[in-house]
Structure formats: structure tokens, C-alpha cells
Design an enzyme around this catalytic site. Structure first.
Site, PDB file in Angstrom:
ATOM      1  N   GLU A 265       0.816  -1.221   0.000  1.00  0.00           N
ATOM      2  CA  GLU A 265       0.000   0.000   0.000  1.00  0.00           C
ATOM      3  C   GLU A 265       0.852   1.275   0.000  1.00  0.00           C
ATOM      4  O   GLU A 265       0.326   2.373   0.064  1.00  0.00           O
ATOM      5  CB  GLU A 265      -0.948  -0.016   1.219  1.00  0.00           C
ATOM      6  CG  GLU A 265      -2.000  -1.111   1.068  1.00  0.00           C
ATOM      7  CD  GLU A 265      -2.978  -1.224   2.237  1.00  0.00           C
ATOM      8  OE1 GLU A 265      -2.538  -1.024   3.405  1.00  0.00           O
ATOM      9  OE2 GLU A 265      -4.155  -1.523   2.001  1.00  0.00           O
TER      10      GLU A 265
ATOM     11  N   TYR B 210     -14.114  -6.855  -4.218  1.00  0.00           N
ATOM     12  CA  TYR B 210     -15.164  -6.547  -3.231  1.00  0.00           C
ATOM     13  C   TYR B 210     -16.495  -6.295  -3.940  1.00  0.00           C
ATOM     14  O   TYR B 210     -17.533  -6.773  -3.504  1.00  0.00           O
ATOM     15  CB  TYR B 210     -14.798  -5.322  -2.386  1.00  0.00           C
ATOM     16  CG  TYR B 210     -13.464  -5.435  -1.678  1.00  0.00           C
ATOM     17  CD1 TYR B 210     -12.976  -6.677  -1.275  1.00  0.00           C
ATOM     18  CD2 TYR B 210     -12.681  -4.319  -1.410  1.00  0.00           C
ATOM     19  CE1 TYR B 210     -11.748  -6.788  -0.635  1.00  0.00           C
ATOM     20  CE2 TYR B 210     -11.454  -4.428  -0.767  1.00  0.00           C
ATOM     21  CZ  TYR B 210     -10.997  -5.663  -0.394  1.00  0.00           C
ATOM     22  OH  TYR B 210      -9.783  -5.778   0.231  1.00  0.00           O
TER      23      TYR B 210
HETATM   24  C1  LIG Z   1      -6.953  -8.534  -2.551  1.00  0.00           C
HETATM   25  C2  LIG Z   1      -6.473  -9.941  -2.163  1.00  0.00           C
HETATM   26  C3  LIG Z   1      -6.596 -10.124  -0.662  1.00  0.00           C
HETATM   27  C4  LIG Z   1      -7.362 -10.945  -2.862  1.00  0.00           C
HETATM   28  O1  LIG Z   1      -6.900 -12.238  -2.519  1.00  0.00           O
HETATM   29  P1  LIG Z   1      -6.880 -13.398  -3.608  1.00  0.00           P
HETATM   30  O2  LIG Z   1      -6.584 -14.659  -2.917  1.00  0.00           O
HETATM   31  O3  LIG Z   1      -6.028 -12.978  -4.733  1.00  0.00           O
HETATM   32  O4  LIG Z   1      -8.429 -13.348  -4.004  1.00  0.00           O
HETATM   33  P2  LIG Z   1      -9.226 -14.344  -4.952  1.00  0.00           P
HETATM   34  O5  LIG Z   1      -8.312 -15.331  -5.574  1.00  0.00           O
HETATM   35  O6  LIG Z   1     -10.373 -14.815  -4.170  1.00  0.00           O
HETATM   36  O7  LIG Z   1      -9.786 -13.393  -6.069  1.00  0.00           O
HETATM   37  C5  LIG Z   1      -8.918 -12.522  -6.638  1.00  0.00           C
HETATM   38  C6  LIG Z   1      -9.397 -12.090  -7.971  1.00  0.00           C
HETATM   39  O8  LIG Z   1      -8.763 -10.923  -8.179  1.00  0.00           O
HETATM   40  C7  LIG Z   1      -7.744 -11.133  -9.160  1.00  0.00           C
HETATM   41  N1  LIG Z   1      -6.387 -11.003  -8.551  1.00  0.00           N
HETATM   42  C8  LIG Z   1      -6.090 -10.286  -7.466  1.00  0.00           C
HETATM   43  N2  LIG Z   1      -4.766 -10.241  -7.281  1.00  0.00           N
HETATM   44  C9  LIG Z   1      -4.181 -10.974  -8.231  1.00  0.00           C
HETATM   45  C10 LIG Z   1      -2.835 -11.284  -8.570  1.00  0.00           C
HETATM   46  N3  LIG Z   1      -1.799 -10.789  -7.911  1.00  0.00           N
HETATM   47  N4  LIG Z   1      -2.601 -12.085  -9.591  1.00  0.00           N
HETATM   48  C11 LIG Z   1      -3.629 -12.557 -10.300  1.00  0.00           C
HETATM   49  N5  LIG Z   1      -4.920 -12.257 -10.071  1.00  0.00           N
HETATM   50  C12 LIG Z   1      -5.209 -11.465  -9.036  1.00  0.00           C
HETATM   51  C13 LIG Z   1      -7.883 -12.427  -9.785  1.00  0.00           C
HETATM   52  O9  LIG Z   1      -8.191 -12.138 -11.130  1.00  0.00           O
HETATM   53  C14 LIG Z   1      -8.992 -13.067  -9.051  1.00  0.00           C
HETATM   54  O10 LIG Z   1     -10.032 -13.189  -9.955  1.00  0.00           O
HETATM   55  P3  LIG Z   1     -10.378 -14.646 -10.577  1.00  0.00           P
HETATM   56  O11 LIG Z   1     -10.985 -15.418  -9.469  1.00  0.00           O
HETATM   57  O12 LIG Z   1     -11.278 -14.326 -11.678  1.00  0.00           O
HETATM   58  O13 LIG Z   1      -9.095 -15.249 -11.013  1.00  0.00           O
HETATM   59  C15 LIG Z   1      -5.017 -10.198  -2.628  1.00  0.00           C
HETATM   60  O14 LIG Z   1      -4.937 -10.012  -4.007  1.00  0.00           O
HETATM   61  C16 LIG Z   1      -4.005  -9.317  -1.939  1.00  0.00           C
HETATM   62  O15 LIG Z   1      -3.540  -9.628  -0.836  1.00  0.00           O
HETATM   63  N6  LIG Z   1      -3.643  -8.216  -2.582  1.00  0.00           N
HETATM   64  C17 LIG Z   1      -2.636  -7.332  -2.040  1.00  0.00           C
HETATM   65  C18 LIG Z   1      -3.103  -6.674  -0.753  1.00  0.00           C
HETATM   66  C19 LIG Z   1      -4.449  -6.034  -0.872  1.00  0.00           C
HETATM   67  O16 LIG Z   1      -4.799  -5.427  -1.876  1.00  0.00           O
HETATM   68  N7  LIG Z   1      -5.233  -6.151   0.198  1.00  0.00           N
HETATM   69  C20 LIG Z   1      -6.523  -5.514   0.277  1.00  0.00           C
HETATM   70  C21 LIG Z   1      -6.344  -4.212   0.958  1.00  0.00           C
HETATM   71  S1  LIG Z   1      -7.922  -3.422   1.175  1.00  0.00           S
END
Ligand SMILES: CC(C)(COP(=O)(O)OP(=O)(O)OC[C@H]1O[C@@H](n2cnc3c(N)ncnc32)[C@H](O)[C@@H]1OP(=O)(O)O)[C@@H](O)C(=O)NCCC(=O)NCCS
Length: 254
Positions: A112, A224
């Protein structure tokens, strides 16, 4: 800029109703690829289909489909489908997870671009989350290795929340952080954490859970929204304020 989002109870009920047990099948690309090779088109109607906005029936159908495909794979003598399958579970954090949680808090802050704001320590987490009156609760996502795999389980994500109170709707939850380590993203783990928070919220009589996200974090914003959260900045114009440091001391006359 932070955006405010809220999951309301009708959405929480709807989303938690979707079976998550077999999500591990959908979450494992190797298994999905193998399944689609075995039966052809195994990914159709799966998570990708769901993300296009298909109704929950599509998710249920894909879960049933996954099960059927796994049975078919076994029937065809492909035991490796089961052997190679690690699963993810979301569980309540224990005090001994604080080292992992602290590490991931730093990783999230770095993501972030706000690392300089992290002042907390592992000791503070232990004291504030695992004492008699915990200030927060935490879920961790843990990869459980497939039988026969040598490595132990691995904590790869977390969701940290606490209870808040709305004078309009009563008991609510605030999801302070959600994070999945880069290597494990895009496999449904974040969704599982959010579903678990919704489950906890409903179990504790909460009607909403809220969270804030930086406006440039499009992947999280889209996730979300896809899961049914309202963007409160967009729909109601809420802004975030914070008193801290000198401003707070001045107010308190210290
Ligand atoms: C946001 C976060 C918690 C989502 O977790 P996640 O395990 O990736 O979530 P999911 O797999 O359930 O769904 C993610 C979707 O977003 C997309 N995505 C998010 N991050 C991705 C990445 N780094 N690489 C590929 N796809 C991603 C995917 O397309 C996926 O969609 P799909 O199911 O159609 O493939 C994670 O991406 C993360 O930790 N991001 C960095 C920190 C962050 O943004 N936290 C939220 C702060 S408010």
C-alpha cells in the site's frame, strides 16, 4: 485515497450459502487443467464463469461438476489428482501465528506504499489480540500440504477484524486488513477469507461488515464489488478522517 466499502447482511447470507468446501478443487490450477483434459471443458461454469456475473447456481453447479470430474479422474486411474492436491483452510489465528501476521502486516503496508506508518510489534499483537479482552480477532489462511508431501502447513494470508457498533444498524464488523501473499493470489483464498468474515458476522448478529481500500487498488476494489460490497464513497460520499499524534494530544490538552 481510501474508499469505504460495506457488505450488507442480505449479501452476506447469499455469499456464505455458496459451498466453499470444494473451492479447493477449483482453486488448484493443476487439478483444473488435468480435469479439463480428462473430461473436456472442466473450467466452464467454474470461477471464471462466476466472475462474469453468473448466478450462484453456476458456482454450485461448478462445485458439483468438480466433484464429478474428480470421481471420473479417479475412475480413470488418475490417483495423482488426489495426491497432488494441497488444500487451504481458513482458521482463527493463534498467538503463535503473530510472527507470520506481523510479517504479512509489513508486506501489506509495503504493497500500500505506507510502510512508514507501521509502528506495531509482534509483542503488541500478542498482547492486544490474545489477552483477556482482545482488541481484534484474526483469521489466517493456511495451506495444508497433500498427504505424503514433506513440508508442513504454511500461513499465506490473513484477515484481521474487530467489532464496531453502528447507531443505525447495531453490531457490525470492521475488516481492518485482508492480505494474501503474492504467490498464492488469484486462487480464491481472499474470497474464502471474506466469506469466513461474513460467516462470523452473521453468527455474532452483525448486519454489515465494512472495510476501506485505497482507490488505486483496482484488483481489490473489483473483488469486493464482485462479491457484493457497496462502494460507500461512490454511493454516499463518505470521506475518512483521522486524529493522531500532535493533533490528538492538543485536543486532549496534553
Ligand atoms: C486482494 C487480495 C486479498 C485478494 O486475494 P486473492 O486470494 O487474490 O483473491 P481471490 O483469488 O479470491 O480473487 C482474486 C481475484 O482478483 C484477481 N487477482 C487479485 N490479485 C491478483 C494477482 N496478484 N494475480 C492474479 N490475479 C489477481 C484475480 O483475477 C482473481 O479473480 P479470478 O478469481 O477471476 O481469477 C489479494 O490479491 C491481496 O492480498 N492483494 C494485495 C493486498 C491487498 O490489496 N489487500 C486488500 C487491501 S484493502
Amino acid at each position: 485515497m481510501w474508499k469505504h466499502c460495506s457488505f450488507e447482511d442480505n449479501i452476506m447470507n447469499h455469499k456464505t450459502a455458496i459451498g466453499s468446501k470444494c473451492g479447493a478443487f477449483s482453486a488448484c490450477p493443476e487439478v483444473l487443467d488435468l480435469m479439463s483434459r480428462i473430461k473436456g471443458g472442466g473450467r466452464e461454469g467454474g470461477r471464471e464463469g462466476g466472475r462474469e456475473g453468473n448466478p450462484p447456481e453456476a458456482d454450485k453447479a461448478s462445485t458439483a461438476n468438480d466433484r464429478q470430474l474428480l470421481e471420473t479422474a479417479e475412475g480413470l486411474g488418475c490417483p495423482r489428482v488426489r495426491l497432488r492436491m494441497a488444500s487451504t483452510r481458513i482458521r482463527e489465528a493463534k498467538e503463535s501465528d503473530c510472527g507470520d501476521i506481523m510479517r504479512m502486516i509489513r508486506e501489506l503496508a509495503e504493497f500500500e506504499k505506507l510502510s512508514h506508518q507501521v509502528k506495531i510489534s509482534e509483542e503488541a499483537l500478542r498482547a492486544d489480540g490474545f489477552g483477556e479482552n482482545p482488541f481484534f480477532h484474526c483469521l489466517v489462511a493456511e495451506i495444508i500440504p497433500a498427504p505424503g508431501e514433506p513440508q508442513g502447513s504454511l500461513v499465506v494470508g490473513y484477515g484481521l477484524y474487530y467489532f464496531i457498533y453502528s447507531t443505525w444498524t447495531g453490531r457490525n464488523i470492521y475488516l481492518e486488513d485482508i492480505y494474501v501473499m503474492p504467490k498464492y493470489r488469484g486462487q480464491g483464498i481472499g474470497t474464502k477469507i471474506i466469506k469466513k468474515v461474513a460467516e462470523v458476522a452473521l453468527r455474532k448478529g452483525c448486519s454489515q461488515f465494512r472495510l476501506a481500500v485505497l482507490n488505486w487498488n483496482k484488483k481489490a476494489v473489483n473483488l469486493y464489488k464482485f462479491l457484493g460490497a457497496q462502494d460507500l464513497t461512490e454511493s454516499e460520499g463518505w470521506l475518512s478522517f483521522r486524529f493522531e499524534g500532535e493533533a490528538m494530544r492538543e485536543l486532549a490538552g496534553c
